[in-house]
Design a protein around this motif. Structure first.
Motif, PDB file in Angstrom:
ATOM      1  N   GLU A 155       0.828  -1.208   0.000  1.00 35.93           N
ATOM      2  CA  GLU A 155       0.000   0.000   0.000  1.00 35.93           C
ATOM      3  C   GLU A 155       0.863   1.260   0.000  1.00 35.93           C
ATOM      4  OE1 GLU A 155      -4.421   0.775   1.751  1.00 35.93           O
ATOM      5  OE2 GLU A 155      -3.009  -0.358   2.970  1.00 35.93           O
ATOM      6  N   GLU A 156       2.025   1.203   0.664  1.00 31.66           N
ATOM      7  CA  GLU A 156       2.883   2.382   0.748  1.00 31.66           C
ATOM      8  C   GLU A 156       3.708   2.604  -0.512  1.00 31.66           C
ATOM      9  OE1 GLU A 156       5.265   2.745   4.244  1.00 31.66           O
ATOM     10  OE2 GLU A 156       3.673   2.076   5.583  1.00 31.66           O
ATOM     11  N   CYS A 157       3.961   1.544  -1.273  1.00 30.59           N
ATOM     12  CA  CYS A 157       4.901   1.640  -2.393  1.00 30.59           C
ATOM     13  C   CYS A 157       4.255   1.575  -3.770  1.00 30.59           C
ATOM     14  CB  CYS A 157       5.943   0.515  -2.310  1.00 30.59           C
ATOM     15  SG  CYS A 157       7.010   0.594  -0.861  1.00 30.59           S
ATOM     16  N   CYS A 158       3.084   0.983  -3.870  1.00 25.01           N
ATOM     17  CA  CYS A 158       2.568   0.605  -5.198  1.00 25.01           C
ATOM     18  C   CYS A 158       1.372   1.441  -5.623  1.00 25.01           C
ATOM     19  CB  CYS A 158       2.182  -0.879  -5.196  1.00 25.01           C
ATOM     20  SG  CYS A 158       3.581  -1.961  -4.827  1.00 25.01           S
ATOM     21  N   GLU A 159       1.264   1.624  -6.928  1.00 25.30           N
ATOM     22  CA  GLU A 159       0.114   2.306  -7.509  1.00 25.30           C
ATOM     23  C   GLU A 159      -0.922   1.314  -8.016  1.00 25.30           C
ATOM     24  OE1 GLU A 159       2.172   4.388 -10.505  1.00 25.30           O
ATOM     25  OE2 GLU A 159       2.869   6.000  -9.187  1.00 25.30           O
ATOM     26  N   GLU A 160      -0.460   0.137  -8.425  1.00 29.89           N
ATOM     27  CA  GLU A 160      -1.352  -0.904  -8.939  1.00 29.89           C
ATOM     28  C   GLU A 160      -1.091  -2.205  -8.182  1.00 29.89           C
ATOM     29  OE1 GLU A 160      -1.635  -0.370 -13.579  1.00 29.89           O
ATOM     30  OE2 GLU A 160       0.391   0.066 -12.889  1.00 29.89           O
ATOM     31  N   VAL A 161      -2.139  -2.994  -7.995  1.00 28.16           N
ATOM     32  CA  VAL A 161      -2.027  -4.246  -7.235  1.00 28.16           C
ATOM     33  C   VAL A 161      -2.624  -5.389  -8.037  1.00 28.16           C
ATOM     34  CG1 VAL A 161      -2.736  -5.479  -5.149  1.00 28.16           C
ATOM     35  CG2 VAL A 161      -2.097  -3.081  -5.007  1.00 28.16           C
ATOM     36  N   LEU A 162      -1.891  -6.469  -8.110  1.00 29.42           N
ATOM     37  CA  LEU A 162      -2.342  -7.697  -8.762  1.00 29.42           C
ATOM     38  C   LEU A 162      -2.281  -8.802  -7.714  1.00 29.42           C
ATOM     39  CD1 LEU A 162      -3.049  -8.731 -11.708  1.00 29.42           C
ATOM     40  CD2 LEU A 162      -0.696  -9.545 -11.777  1.00 29.42           C
ATOM     41  N   VAL A 163      -3.412  -9.426  -7.426  1.00 22.79           N
ATOM     42  CA  VAL A 163      -3.471 -10.514  -6.449  1.00 22.79           C
ATOM     43  C   VAL A 163      -3.562 -11.842  -7.198  1.00 22.79           C
ATOM     44  CG1 VAL A 163      -4.732 -11.505  -4.509  1.00 22.79           C
ATOM     45  CG2 VAL A 163      -4.607  -9.025  -4.765  1.00 22.79           C
ATOM     46  N   LEU A 164      -2.643 -12.743  -6.905  1.00 27.25           N
ATOM     47  CA  LEU A 164      -2.635 -14.064  -7.524  1.00 27.25           C
ATOM     48  C   LEU A 164      -3.134 -15.100  -6.526  1.00 27.25           C
ATOM     49  CD1 LEU A 164       0.829 -14.033  -9.347  1.00 27.25           C
ATOM     50  CD2 LEU A 164      -1.404 -13.438 -10.272  1.00 27.25           C
ATOM     51  N   LYS A 165      -3.939 -16.040  -7.018  1.00 29.33           N
ATOM     52  CA  LYS A 165      -4.430 -17.131  -6.190  1.00 29.33           C
ATOM     53  C   LYS A 165      -4.365 -18.411  -7.001  1.00 29.33           C
ATOM     54  CE  LYS A 165      -8.518 -18.775  -3.678  1.00 29.33           C
ATOM     55  NZ  LYS A 165      -9.937 -18.502  -3.371  1.00 29.33           N
ATOM     56  N   ALA A 166      -3.587 -19.389  -6.512  1.00 26.68           N
ATOM     57  CA  ALA A 166      -3.450 -20.676  -7.194  1.00 26.68           C
ATOM     58  C   ALA A 166      -3.018 -20.491  -8.650  1.00 26.68           C
ATOM     59  CB  ALA A 166      -4.752 -21.474  -7.109  1.00 26.68           C
ATOM     60  N   GLY A 167      -2.104 -19.538  -8.872  1.00 22.24           N
ATOM     61  CA  GLY A 167      -1.562 -19.345 -10.207  1.00 22.24           C
ATOM     62  C   GLY A 167      -2.446 -18.568 -11.160  1.00 22.24           C
ATOM     63  N   LYS A 168      -3.546 -18.031 -10.670  1.00 19.75           N
ATOM     64  CA  LYS A 168      -4.449 -17.249 -11.523  1.00 19.75           C
ATOM     65  C   LYS A 168      -4.654 -15.864 -10.925  1.00 19.75           C
ATOM     66  CE  LYS A 168      -6.960 -21.286 -13.273  1.00 19.75           C
ATOM     67  NZ  LYS A 168      -6.316 -21.215 -14.609  1.00 19.75           N
ATOM     68  N   ILE A 169      -5.038 -14.907 -11.780  1.00 20.35           N
ATOM     69  CA  ILE A 169      -5.301 -13.553 -11.295  1.00 20.35           C
ATOM     70  C   ILE A 169      -6.615 -13.549 -10.525  1.00 20.35           C
ATOM     71  CG2 ILE A 169      -5.759 -11.171 -11.968  1.00 20.35           C
ATOM     72  CD1 ILE A 169      -4.018 -11.653 -14.441  1.00 20.35           C
ATOM     73  N   ALA A 170      -6.547 -13.235  -9.227  1.00 13.44           N
ATOM     74  CA  ALA A 170      -7.758 -13.168  -8.404  1.00 13.44           C
ATOM     75  C   ALA A 170      -8.397 -11.790  -8.487  1.00 13.44           C
ATOM     76  CB  ALA A 170      -7.432 -13.514  -6.952  1.00 13.44           C
ATOM     77  N   THR A 171      -7.568 -10.757  -8.533  1.00 15.41           N
ATOM     78  CA  THR A 171      -8.103  -9.406  -8.705  1.00 15.41           C
ATOM     79  C   THR A 171      -6.980  -8.481  -9.126  1.00 15.41           C
ATOM     80  OG1 THR A 171      -9.508  -7.704  -7.689  1.00 15.41           O
ATOM     81  CG2 THR A 171      -7.719  -8.537  -6.346  1.00 15.41           C
ATOM     82  N   TYR A 172      -7.379  -7.388  -9.775  1.00 13.91           N
ATOM     83  CA  TYR A 172      -6.447  -6.313 -10.127  1.00 13.91           C
ATOM     84  C   TYR A 172      -7.113  -5.007  -9.743  1.00 13.91           C
ATOM     85  CZ  TYR A 172      -4.600  -2.471 -12.831  1.00 13.91           C
ATOM     86  OH  TYR A 172      -4.110  -1.244 -13.174  1.00 13.91           O
ATOM     87  N   CYS A 173      -6.351  -4.068  -9.188  1.00 17.36           N
ATOM     88  CA  CYS A 173      -6.925  -2.757  -8.920  1.00 17.36           C
ATOM     89  C   CYS A 173      -5.849  -1.693  -8.973  1.00 17.36           C
ATOM     90  CB  CYS A 173      -7.655  -2.718  -7.576  1.00 17.36           C
ATOM     91  SG  CYS A 173      -6.578  -2.769  -6.137  1.00 17.36           S
ATOM     92  N   ASN A 174      -6.289  -0.500  -9.366  1.00 15.96           N
ATOM     93  CA  ASN A 174      -5.465   0.689  -9.270  1.00 15.96           C
ATOM     94  C   ASN A 174      -5.798   1.332  -7.927  1.00 15.96           C
ATOM     95  OD1 ASN A 174      -5.015   3.684  -9.472  1.00 15.96           O
ATOM     96  ND2 ASN A 174      -4.106   3.051 -11.418  1.00 15.96           N
ATOM     97  N   LEU A 175      -4.820   1.438  -7.040  1.00 17.26           N
ATOM     98  CA  LEU A 175      -5.103   1.866  -5.670  1.00 17.26           C
ATOM     99  C   LEU A 175      -5.654   3.294  -5.619  1.00 17.26           C
ATOM    100  CD1 LEU A 175      -2.198   0.395  -3.514  1.00 17.26           C
ATOM    101  CD2 LEU A 175      -4.581  -0.325  -3.591  1.00 17.26           C
ATOM    102  N   GLU A 176      -5.137   4.175  -6.458  1.00 16.57           N
ATOM    103  CA  GLU A 176      -5.618   5.557  -6.433  1.00 16.57           C
ATOM    104  C   GLU A 176      -7.075   5.626  -6.886  1.00 16.57           C
ATOM    105  OE1 GLU A 176      -5.946   9.290  -5.505  1.00 16.57           O
ATOM    106  OE2 GLU A 176      -4.188   8.058  -5.027  1.00 16.57           O
ATOM    107  N   GLU A 177      -7.417   4.882  -7.943  1.00 21.09           N
ATOM    108  CA  GLU A 177      -8.814   4.846  -8.388  1.00 21.09           C
ATOM    109  C   GLU A 177      -9.696   4.215  -7.320  1.00 21.09           C
ATOM    110  OE1 GLU A 177      -8.932   2.829 -12.105  1.00 21.09           O
ATOM    111  OE2 GLU A 177      -7.800   4.393 -13.173  1.00 21.09           O
TER     112      GLU A 177
END
Length: 267
Positions: A155-177
């Motif tokens: 949260e302190e370093c990144c503008e975008e976050v990609l969460v992986l679960k079991a080798g697949k994309i679980a969610t993506y978000c732009n933190l500022e948006e």
């Protein structure tokens, strides 16, 4: 994923490109353009900090004279200038993490992979590492990709976050948006007409839902509400007055990265 992109493991299927280079056929080019700070220590016993960083810069494609010059610069940048001739074995945990960061930067990469960069650091050392990562990000000369289970660091370093679960994309978000969209996310503390504390009043929640709000009971007497664009806070008080409900406390609340992560794991 990081090791496959770096060419350490061949992909079992499919492919990927890093800065336009195919990971199956252009591994050398990719490694010259990327910096990698591994989670685990991988130091050569008895080697000084400057020799280590020079070696890694040479392995990334720099000639020996340039690698030595960049090794000194990188070690001074991370704050290890005074300790650069000491054996890395004698470094503290925080210094070893900084040495790993220095070797990932020495050859001037375009993309930087940081794998658990604050792992095991005490609070002052963590703050120093986070400050360095933010400086690298803000300078705009290198794209920083941070892999961490410490959501506060992300949260302190990144503008975008990609969460992986079991080798697949679980969610993506732009933190500022995400922060902007959550300005209409409220948490209400309620009390019924008779002062009871048995729980959230269901007709009140149903009335808010009829207005277009999204509602979820948070804890006893607390209700989370997401307001649509056409509904204001005054509308909540109007409905509460009609239902003889007291709104004792109202907080603007945004989804934390932990909330986003937990939702991704549940879905």
């Amino acid at each position: 994923l990081l090791h496959t992109l770096l060419g350490f493991y061949p992909p079992s299927a499919g492919t990927a490109r890093v800065l336009g280079n195919d990971i199956r056929t252009q591994g050398r080019e990719i490694r010259s353009l990327m910096g990698y700070m591994p989670e685990n220590d991988a130091f050569v016993s008895g080697m000084s900090g400057v020799r280590l960083v020079r070696l890694m810069a040479e392995l990334s494609g720099l000639p020996p004279w340039a690698a030595l010059e960049r090794a000194h610069e990188a070690l001074f940048y991370v704050g290890l200038g005074e300790a650069r001739y000491r054996p890395v074995d004698s470094y503290s945990l925080g210094m070893k993490q900084l040495a790993k960061l220095a070797q990932s930067l020495a050859h001037g990469p375009k993309v930087l992979f940081l794998d658990e960069p604050t792992n095991g650091l005490d609070p002052p050392a963590r703050e120093r590492m986070i400050r360095l990562i933010r400086d690298l990000r803000d300078a705009g000369e290198v794209r920083v990709i941070l892999s961490s289970h410490l959501l506060r660091d992300v949260e302190e370093c990144c503008e975008e976050v990609l969460v992986l679960k079991a080798g697949k994309i679980a969610t993506y978000c732009n933190l500022e948006e995400e922060r902007r969209s959550n300005r209409r996310f409220l948490e209400l503390e309620l009390r019924g007409e008779n002062g009871g504390e048995s729980g959230v009043d269901e007709p009140f929640a149903a009335a808010l839902t009829a207005l277009g709000c999204e509602c979820a009971e948070s804890t006893r007497r607390r209700l989370k509400v997401v307001l649509p664009a056409e509904v204001g806070v005054a509308d909540l008080y109007r409905v509460a007055d009609e239902r003889k409900i007291q709104i004792r406390h109202l907080d603007y609340k945004r989804d934390s990265l932990e909330d986003i992560f937990l939702k991704a794991m549940e879905s």
